[in-house]
Design an enzyme around this catalytic site. Structure first.
Site, PDB file in Angstrom:
ATOM      1  CD  GLU A 112      58.119  -5.860 -12.164  1.00 53.24           C
ATOM      2  OE1 GLU A 112      56.912  -5.601 -12.224  1.00 53.24           O
ATOM      3  OE2 GLU A 112      59.002  -4.994 -12.234  1.00 53.24           O
ATOM      4  CG  HIS A 246      51.454  -4.163  -6.029  1.00 47.82           C
ATOM      5  ND1 HIS A 246      52.172  -4.946  -5.160  1.00 47.82           N
ATOM      6  CD2 HIS A 246      52.275  -3.918  -7.079  1.00 47.82           C
ATOM      7  CE1 HIS A 246      53.382  -5.154  -5.658  1.00 47.82           C
ATOM      8  NE2 HIS A 246      53.468  -4.539  -6.833  1.00 47.82           N
ATOM      9  NE  ARG A 293      51.617  -6.433 -10.128  1.00 51.79           N
ATOM     10  CZ  ARG A 293      52.095  -5.307 -10.581  1.00 51.79           C
ATOM     11  NH1 ARG A 293      51.269  -4.321 -10.842  1.00 51.79           N
ATOM     12  NH2 ARG A 293      53.363  -5.147 -10.760  1.00 51.79           N
ATOM     13  CG  HIS A 354      49.585  -1.131  -8.106  1.00 55.72           C
ATOM     14  ND1 HIS A 354      50.462  -0.243  -7.522  1.00 55.72           N
ATOM     15  CD2 HIS A 354      50.238  -1.655  -9.182  1.00 55.72           C
ATOM     16  CE1 HIS A 354      51.595  -0.241  -8.213  1.00 55.72           C
ATOM     17  NE2 HIS A 354      51.482  -1.067  -9.234  1.00 55.72           N
ATOM     18  NE  ARG A 389      49.501  -2.106 -14.622  1.00 58.68           N
ATOM     19  CZ  ARG A 389      50.643  -2.045 -13.960  1.00 58.68           C
ATOM     20  NH1 ARG A 389      51.773  -1.893 -14.610  1.00 58.68           N
ATOM     21  NH2 ARG A 389      50.664  -2.112 -12.637  1.00 58.68           N
TER      22      ARG A 389
END
Ligand code: SIN
Length: 547
Positions: A112, A246, A293, A354, A389
Site C-alpha cells: 500500500e 482516503h 495518502r 477515512h 497514518r
C-alpha cells in the site's frame, strides 16, 4: 446500577481483543451502540501491516511509519507497535483468523501507499470482516463477557462529575476535578432508559469520527463518541486537525462511499483525470499512485477543482482479470453491483474522510489522564500515527494497544480496584420531555457534516476555518440546550458527540499555522518544524490549543 469489573465501550478490533484478554481477570461488559459487528473494523479491506517476510525489517516499517507521520510520530510508540506486530498477527491466527497465503505457504503480502516493502497481511479483501467474525465468535463463547447491543454511552462517570451532580464540592476554581473514572451512564436504546454502569476500569474503544464529514468511508457508527466523552470528562485530546482522507471511494449515488482499497494501487491501479489521463506523476514524480495518502488525496482534490468535475477514475483493467477477481473479490462484486466491471474499465472515485489520526491522549498502555479510564484503537492518540497514518497501521495499533492495556490493567488491578465504589446517583432526567421533532436533530446533523466538508476538508484556509467556527458555535449552544430539555436518544447523543468532535477539529486546525501531513492550510502552505513540530493538545479546562 450494573456493577462490572471492566466496562468496554465499543466492539471493534481493539475493544473485543481487550475483552478477550480481560475476561481471565474478571467480568467484562461490552456495550456497543448498534449491532456487535457494525464497526469500522468489519469494513477494513486492506489488512494489517507487519514485518513477516525476510525481505523486510523492523527498521524499514518504522522508517515508513515515521515518514508518513511527517515529523509528529512518537518514535518509541512506532518501535513498540512495529516490533510487536508479528506476535499479534500470530495470536489472531491462533484465534482462527486465516490470512491469505501463496502456494508455497508464505503470506501473500499486499503493498500500500508509502510502504517500501510488501507487508500487509490480508484475508482477500475481506480482512476486517473475517477478523470481526472470529473475535465476536470468541467473545460470545466466554462466560465472563456480556455484550450489550443497542447501548450507547452518554458520558463516563468521574468522581468530579458525581460530586457536581450531588451538588457537592465543585473542585478548584469552580471546575470539576476528575481524577478517577468509576463507570458510565449508558442509554439502553431499545428500552429508552439510561442505566448506571459502575466499574473500576472503563475503556473507550468507539473507533473514529468519519461521520463528521459529509463524505466518509466510515460506517454510520463513527461519530467520535469516545473522543467527545473523554473531552467532556476532562482528558486531553491531541492532533484533531489530522483527519486522513482516503483517496479512493467509489463515486456512485447508492454506494455510500464504498472504499476502493489502496491495495489496488499497490497492485498497479492507475489514477486518471476526468479526461482519462494519468496525473499522479505531476504531483509525486517518484511514488506516483503510492505516495502518502495526504498527497494523493490533495492531488485528486486539485484535479477536481481545476476541472470542475465530480470524480476522477481508478484503472486496474490492465491486470489479468483472474488475478483481479481472486485478489479483490469483495471490490469486484460490489463494483459490479453498481454497474462497473473493474476487470474491463476505469471506475469513478473520490476522496472521503477515512481515519482520525488524533484522539484521546494516552500513554503507551492506553491510560488516559483520568485514572481508570483507558482509550484504545482509533479513539486514542498514542503518537503512532503522527500527522498522517501509514496505511494498514490502524488494525495493528488496535491489537498492540489492547494487549498492552490488558497487561497494564492486570499489573495494576489491585490498585485500580482499591478505590471505594462511590454512591453513584441514578440518571436524573429532570424535567426533560420527549423530542417530538426529529428534524431538530437531522437538520443540525446535515449542517455540521456539510460545513466540515466544505470548510474544514482536504484543503483549508484561515477564512474557511473562521467561518466554520462562527457557524458551529450557535449549533453547539443549541445542542447543549436540547441536552437538558429533552430526553436523550441515540440520534441525539450521536449528534452531540459529532458536534463536539467537529469543534475540536476546527479548533486544532485553526491553531496549527503550518501545513503538515493530513493538515493543509493554503495560508500556511509550508511545513514549519521550528515552531510546529509538536502535538496540538486541547483540553476542556484550557480553551486554547497548546502543546
Ligand atoms: C485500504 O484498504 O485502502 C484502507 C487501509 C487502511 O486504511 O489502512
Amino acid at each position: 446500577m450494573v456493577e462490572t469489573d471492566f466496562l468496554i465501550i465499543g466492539s471493534g478490533i481493539a475493544g473485543l481483543t481487550l475483552a478477550l484478554r480481560l475476561s481471565d481477570l474478571g467480568h467484562v461488559t461490552v456495550v456497543t451502540k448498534k449491532g456487535r459487528s457494525e464497526t469500522a473494523t468489519a469494513l477494513a479491506q486492506g489488512g494489517i501491516a507487519a514485518v513477516l517476510s525476510h525481505h523486510d525489517a523492523f527498521f524499514l516499517h518504522e522508517y515508513d511509519t515515521l515518514k508518513a507521520g511527517d515529523g509528529l510520530c512518537h518514535e518509541s510508540m512506532v518501535n513498540l507497535c512495529v516490533r510487536s506486530g508479528p506476535d499479534r498477527i500470530r495470536e489472531l491466527e491462533a484465534l482462527g483468523v486465516e490470512f491469505t497465503r501463496r502456494p508455497d505457504g508464505t503470506y501473500d503480502l499486499g503493498k500500500e501507499g508509502s510502504h517500501s516493502r510488501r507487508r500487509v497481511v490480508h484475508a482477500g479483501d475481506f480482512t476486517g470482516s473475517v477478523i470481526q467474525q472470529i473475535l465476536v465468535r470468541q467473545v460470545v463463547e466466554r462466560k465472563n463477557i456480556t455484550i450489550l447491543e443497542n447501548h450507547i454511552a452518554v458520558d463516563v462517570l468521574t468522581q468530579g462529575k458525581i460530586r457536581s451532580i450531588q451538588g457537592g464540592d465543585p473542585g478548584i476554581n469552580g471546575k470539576v476535578e476528575p481524577q478517577r473514572c468509576v463507570g458510565a451512564y449508558v442509554l439502553d436504546v431499545s428500552a429508552g432508559v439510561v442505566e448506571t454502569f459502575v466499574a473500576p476500569v472503563t475503556i473507550l474503544a468507539t473507533g473514529g469520527a468519519g461521520k463528521v464529514y459529509l463524505y466518509t468511508s466510515n460506517p454510520d457508527v463513527a461519530t467520535g463518541d469516545g473522543i467527545a466523552i473523554a473531552y467532556r470528562a476532562g482528558a486531553r485530546i491531541a492532533n484533531m486537525e489530522f483527519v486522513q482522507f482516503h483517496p479512493t471511494c467509489l463515486y456512485h449515488p447508492m454506494a455510500k462511499n464504498f472504499l476502493i482499497s489502496e491495495a489496488l494501487r499497490g497492485e498497479g491501479a492507475i489514477l486518471l483525470d476526468p479526461d482519462h489521463r494519468p496525473f499522479m506523476h505531476e504531483y509525486a514524480p517518484e511514488e506516483k499512485e503510492l505516495a502518502t495518502r495526504d498527497l494523493v488525496a490533495r492531488a485528486i482534490d486539485s484535479v477536481l477543482k481545476k476541472s470542475g468535475k465530480e470524480c476522477v477514475y481508478l484503472d486496474i483493467s490492465h491486470r489479468d482479470p483472474a488475478f483481479i477477481k481472486r485478489r479483490f473479490p469483495n471490490i469486484y462484486e460490489a463494483c459490479k453491483r453498481y454497474g462497473f466491471d473493474i476487470t474491463k474499465e476505469p471506475i469513478p472515485v473520490v476522496p472521503a474522510a477515512h481515519y482520525m489520526c488524533g484522539g484521546v491522549v494516552t500513554d503507551s498502555y492506553g491510560q488516559t489522564d483520568i485514572i481508570g479510564l483507558f482509550a484504545v484503537g482509533e479513539t486514542a492518540c498514542t503518537g503512532l500515527h503522527g500527522a498522517n497514518r501509514l496505511a494498514s497501521n490502524s488494525l495493528l495499533e488496535g491489537l498492540v494497544m489492547a494487549a498492552r492495556a490488558a497487561c497494564h490493567i492486570q499489573d495494576n488491578l489491585e490498585e485500580l480496584k482499591s478505590a471505594p465504589v462511590p454512591r453513584v446517583p441514578d440518571w436524573n432526567p429532570g424535567g426533560a420531555v420527549d423530542l417530538d421533532e426529529a428534524v431538530l436533530v437531522s437538520h443540525n446533523w446535515d449542517v455540521i457534516r456539510r460545513l466540515m466538508w466544505d470548510y474544514v476538508g482536504i484543503v483549508r484556509s484561515n477564512k474557511r476555518l473562521a467561518l466554520a467556527k462562527k457557524r458551529l458555535s450557535p449549533i453547539l449552544e443549541e445542542i447543549n440546550r436540547h441536552y437538558w430539555d429533552y430526553t436523550v436518544t441515540r440520534d441525539f447523543l450521536e449528534l452531540r458527540n459529532l458536534a463536539q468532535v467537529a469543534e475540536l477539529v476546527v479548533r486544532a486546525a485553526s491553531a496549527r499555522q503550518e501545513s503538515r501531513g493530513g493538515h493543509f492550510n493554503m495560508d500556511y502552505p509550508e511545513k514549519d518544524d521550528w515552531n510546529w513540530r509538536r502535538d496540538t493538545i486541547l483540553s476542556r479546562d484550557d480553551p486554547s490549543a497548546s502543546t
